[in-house]
Every structure is written in structure tokens, then in C-alpha cells.
Design a protein around this motif. Structure first.
Motif, PDB file in Angstrom:
ATOM      1  N   TYR A 127       0.832  -1.203   0.000  1.00  0.00           N
ATOM      2  CA  TYR A 127       0.000   0.000   0.000  1.00  0.00           C
ATOM      3  C   TYR A 127       0.866   1.253   0.000  1.00  0.00           C
ATOM      4  N   LYS A 129       0.510   5.469  -0.099  1.00  0.00           N
ATOM      5  CA  LYS A 129      -0.414   6.582   0.070  1.00  0.00           C
ATOM      6  C   LYS A 129      -0.109   7.680  -0.945  1.00  0.00           C
ATOM      7  N   ALA A 165       0.265   4.667  -6.713  1.00  0.00           N
ATOM      8  CA  ALA A 165      -0.087   5.248  -5.417  1.00  0.00           C
ATOM      9  C   ALA A 165      -1.221   6.256  -5.545  1.00  0.00           C
ATOM     10  N   GLU A 247      -8.432   2.763   2.155  1.00  0.00           N
ATOM     11  CA  GLU A 247      -7.636   2.310   3.289  1.00  0.00           C
ATOM     12  C   GLU A 247      -6.788   1.100   2.883  1.00  0.00           C
ATOM     13  N   ASP A 248      -5.719   0.888   3.618  1.00  0.00           N
ATOM     14  CA  ASP A 248      -4.843  -0.271   3.393  1.00  0.00           C
ATOM     15  C   ASP A 248      -5.585  -1.546   3.802  1.00  0.00           C
ATOM     16  N   ASP A 249      -5.715  -2.484   2.837  1.00  0.00           N
ATOM     17  CA  ASP A 249      -6.423  -3.723   3.163  1.00  0.00           C
ATOM     18  C   ASP A 249      -5.530  -4.737   3.879  1.00  0.00           C
TER      19      ASP A 249
END
Length: 479
Positions: A127, A129, A165, A247-249
């Protein structure tokens, strides 16, 4: 659309041919008789034509351009080659084509191919951002890397992860534009490995770290201003995004896949540096002088590319969004550009013996009188402007020689002149898509990732509006 292209060819090709045939017939007893001073301004038409095609076709006929850009490039190449054959003969034409392809185009495309293939095997997974802070950090890291692994290497390494990203964002054009400004151009100012013009200077005797010492403040000034502008611009657009950042899974931890490609990537500048340091002999191909070390360099780059392709899993490349289209587009378009640029470069080298606007180039960069002195500000802008549209490497070499061509003198007594030539060739590469090798490739990768990039002219509105005021400040403060 094919019928339309045929009609255009049928109308304009004979006209262009007649314009060139009207020139005096030049003897072709020597393969070296292509005299730029004897060329009229009409010889610039094919080069102008391919530039206009790159600027207009994607805007007015995008589907046609996507499928036929190679044919358009070949058409304009033919518009240069046929008049050369008629006016100068087969021997001279063959020599000029072999010269530009063996010494410039083939090494150019092999280097791009190697960097594109190897960097495409490096996948930053997990992930990321896409925030203004992270994006600005991407640009800063890429700018620092560019001088040590080349603008193309740094650009190919970082453009995909930066786009990934920010995949969720709608406004992404500004990211790619500033990426071209910083990573693909200005960042390559500090060493001969950074940009081809500086490497040519290194081959002419300029010390390896001369640009590091003498262009550091100029480059830092431009980089800081661009990063500050970018950060606040991106921050403004970030807060106007209609969607929230996902959101980061947690399914995939942050890391690097295909890390062995980093070792292969380090081999690329090593091979380039080897070819500039060691002299292992020469040979000729139809009077074109080639070096053994250059052949070793190109073969090494192809081997590194092959190793990367074989050792990197296809799944990893697919997850990285890797396709061959960007390098195919660059290869076909620059095959035509390198042919059509033969005449403008020859006219530029002829200096005062040339015709029209090109005749005044030398007058612009020197004061008048019996003892002309270099005008450093004009060296910066003229070298830069021509580098934005012509190949910046031979343009650098032309003005390097116009300033005397003696590295020892230029590094000392005329150091500011060499600063002007070097920074002009590198900085202004960002003004157009064709100003530096990675520009067009970054554009193509961005478009395959869904970014609606501006046209040739649209991009110049960005570059001229943002960069030229900064370059005016550079002229006033440093040059």
C-alpha cells in the motif's frame, strides 16, 4: 483515414520534392559532402512536419494516431531521404543515415530499451499513500537518483509506483508534468551519467565532478522552487478530490519485488561509464568511425535486458502494469526524428555559413567586434531553446565547440559559459515532450495507466508557463 493519409501524401510529397530539386545539384563524389552551409531553410520542413504531427494528430485524430504513428514517422523520414538522394546522391545519403543511426539512434534506443525493460521488472508492492507529502518525496528521491542512474533510469524506476499510489485520484496530470520537469530532466544535472549532453562533455575532457561542483546551486534553486510549487498545488487538488483515499487492506506488505533488477539496473550506468573511460580500438562501417567499447556497451545492455526479462516473472510485470507499447512508440517516432533532424543539425553546425534564422545563431551568443566575447545568458537560452526541439546532445556539442571546444579553458576561464551551455541543454529538455529521451516514455506510460495527458502544444503551455519564469531567475542570479 488511410485514404485521407494517401491524399495528403499525394499532394504534399511532390511539392516538397520540387522545393528540394530546385536547389543546386550537389556532387556526391565524397560520402562527407553534406554541407549544412549549402542548405536552404526548406530542408527543415520534414523535421517541422514530424513535430507538428506529434502535436496535432493525437488531438484531432487520436485513434488514427494510436494505430498509425509509425507510418506518419516513416512518411516524414522519406520526405528527408528522397530529397537527399536526389540532391546529394546515394553515397552521401547512406553515410548520413548510417552515421545518425549507428552512432546516435541505435545506442539511444538500446539504452532506453534496457532501462525500460529492467526498471519494469522492479515492483514496489504493498500500500502506497498518494498524498501530497508522499508524492513530493517521490519527486525528490527521483531527482536525486537522476544524476547517478540517469534521468531515464530514475524516471522508469519511479513513474509506475507513483501512478499506482495515486490511482484513486482524478487529478493526476500535474503529477506527471512535474515528474517530467524534475526526474526526467533537471535532476540529471550533476554528473555525466545524468543526461546525454553532459556525457558528451565528459568525453570531450570535462571532469566527471565538474558539473556536480558548478551546477549544484543552479539545479538546487530550480528543484526547490518546483517542489514547493508542486506540493501546494497537489495539496490544493488533493483536498478537492471527490473520493476518499482507500484504506490499506493489509493483504500485501510494503516491499520490493524483483529486487535483483536493481543490480541489473546498476549495470546500465556502469556500462555507459565504461564506454566513456576505456578506449579499446576503432573500426569503420562505410566511413562511419565506431569504437569497440561502444559495441561492448550496447551488447552488455542487451544482455542485461534479456536477463531481466527471463528472470522476472510475467505475473510481476503484469501487476506492475508493464507493456511494450511505450518503448514501441518511442522507437518508431524517434526513428523518424533522428532522420529528419539531420538537416537542422548540419545547418546549425554550419553557423554563419547557414541560411536564414540559423545564420544568426552564432551572432546571438557572441558580442560583436574584432574580439567577440561569449554572452553567457544567450548561450543559456539559445542552447536551451534548440535543445528543447532538437536532440540536446548534439546541440550541446555544437555550442561547446562554438565556445572554443577546449575543456580545460571552458572549465576555468570560461566556466560560466560552460555552466550556461550545460544547464541550458539539461534544463530546457523539459520544455517539450521530445526535449529529452524519457519525456515521451513517461507520457506514454501515464496514458496507458489512464492519465489524460496534454497534447504536444498543451504540454508546452504548462512548461513555458512554469519553467520559463524560473529560468529567467536562473539567468539573472547565476548566469
Amino acid at each position: 483515414m488511410k485514404r485521407t493519409l494517401s491524399k495528403i501524401s499525394a499532394i504534399f510529397l511532390p511539392i516538397i520534392l520540387l522545393l528540394f530539386i530546385a536547389q543546386p545539384a550537389f556532387a556526391a563524389e565524397s560520402a562527407h559532402s553534406f554541407d549544412g552551409g549549402a542548405l536552404s531553410i526548406w530542408w527543415v520542413i520534414p523535421f517541422a512536419g514530424i513535430l507538428l504531427s506529434i502535436a496535432i494528430f493525437p488531438l484531432v485524430a487520436p485513434d488514427f494516431w494510436h494505430h498509425h504513428f509509425g507510418k506518419v514517422s516513416a512518411f516524414w523520414g522519406a520526405c528527408m531521404l528522397i530529397p537527399m538522394l536526389l540532391s546529394f546522391g546515394f553515397a552521401t545519403t547512406l553515410y548520413e543515415v548510417l552515421h545518425v543511426y549507428l552512432l546516435e539512434y541505435i545506442p539511444f534506443i538500446i539504452l532506453l530499451f534496457a532501462l525500460f525493460t529492467i526498471s519494469g521488472g522492479i515492483r514496489i508492492k504493498g500500500y502506497l499513500k498518494g498524498t501530497p507529502e508522499v508524492n513530493t518525496l517521490f519527486l525528490l528521491i527521483g531527482t536525486i537518483l537522476a544524476s547517478w542512474m540517469g534521468t531515464t533510469g530514475a524516471a522508469m524506476l519511479l513513474i509506475r509506483p507513483m501512478l499506482r499510489a495515486n490511482q484513486w485520484r482524478e487529478k493526476k496530470v500535474h503529477m506527471v508534468v512535474f515528474f517530467i520537469f524534475l526526474v526526467a530532466n533537471v535532476g540529471g544535472s550533476l554528473t555525466p551519467l545524468g543526461d546525454p549532453p553532459l556525457f558528451l562533455g565528459f568525453l570531450q575532457g570535462v571532469d566527471f565532478f565538474w558539473t556536480t561542483q558548478n551546477l549544484f546551486w543552479e539545479m538546487s534553486f530550480v528543484v526547490v522552487i518546483l517542489l514547493v510549487i508542486y506540493y501546494f498545488w497537489d495539496r490544493y487538488l488533493f483536498h478537492k478530490e471527490p473520493m476518499d483515499q482507500p484504506e490499506d487492506d493489509g493483504k500485501e506488505p510494503l516491499g520490493i519485488e524483483g529486487a535483483f533488477n536493481i543490480i541489473l539496473l546498476a549495470g546500465v550506468p556502469a556500462a555507459v561509464l565504461f564506454s566513456g573511460v576505456y578506449h579499446l580500438g576503432e573500426f569503420t562501417v562505410y566511413d562511419v568511425h565506431m569504437t569497440v567499447q561502444s559495441v561492448i556497451r550496447d551488447v552488455t545492455l542487451l544482455i542485461l535486458s534479456w536477463l531481466s526479462w527471463v528472470l522476472t516473472s510475467k505475473e510481476s510485470r503484469a501487476a506492475n502494469g508493464f507493456t511494450w507499447f511505450p518503448i514501441q512508440e518511442v522507437g518508431k517516432l524517434f526513428a523518424g526524428i533522428f532522420i529528419t533532424i539531420i538537416a537542422p543539425i548540419a545547418m546549425l553546425k554550419a553557423g554563419k555559413e547557414g541560411e536564414g534564422a540559423l545564420q544568426m545563431v552564432n551572432d546571438l551568443v557572441f558580442t560583436g567586434g574584432p574580439n567577440p566575447e561569449p554572452v553567457n545568458g544567450m548561450f543559456f537560452w539559445v542552447t536551451g531553446t534548440l535543445s528543447a526541439f532538437l536532440d540536446n546532445a548534439p546541440t550541446y556539442l555544437v555550442f561547446f565547440n562554438a565556445a572554443g571546444g577546449q575543456a580545460e579553458v571552458l572549465m576555468n576561464e570560461l566556466s560560466q559559459t560552460l555552466v550556461a551551455i550545460s544547464s541550458g541543454a539539461v534544463f530546457f529538455g523539459a520544455v517539450t515532450y521530445i526535449g529529452n529521451a524519457p519525456n515521451f516514455m513517461v507520457k506514454s506510460i501515464a496514458e496507458t495507466s489512464g492519465v489524460d495527458m496534454p497534447s504536444f502544444g498543451g504540454y508546452m503551455l504548462w512548461s513555458v508557463g512554469i519553467l520559463c519564469p524560473i529560468y529567467l531567475l536562473v539567468t539573472w542570479l547565476f548566469i
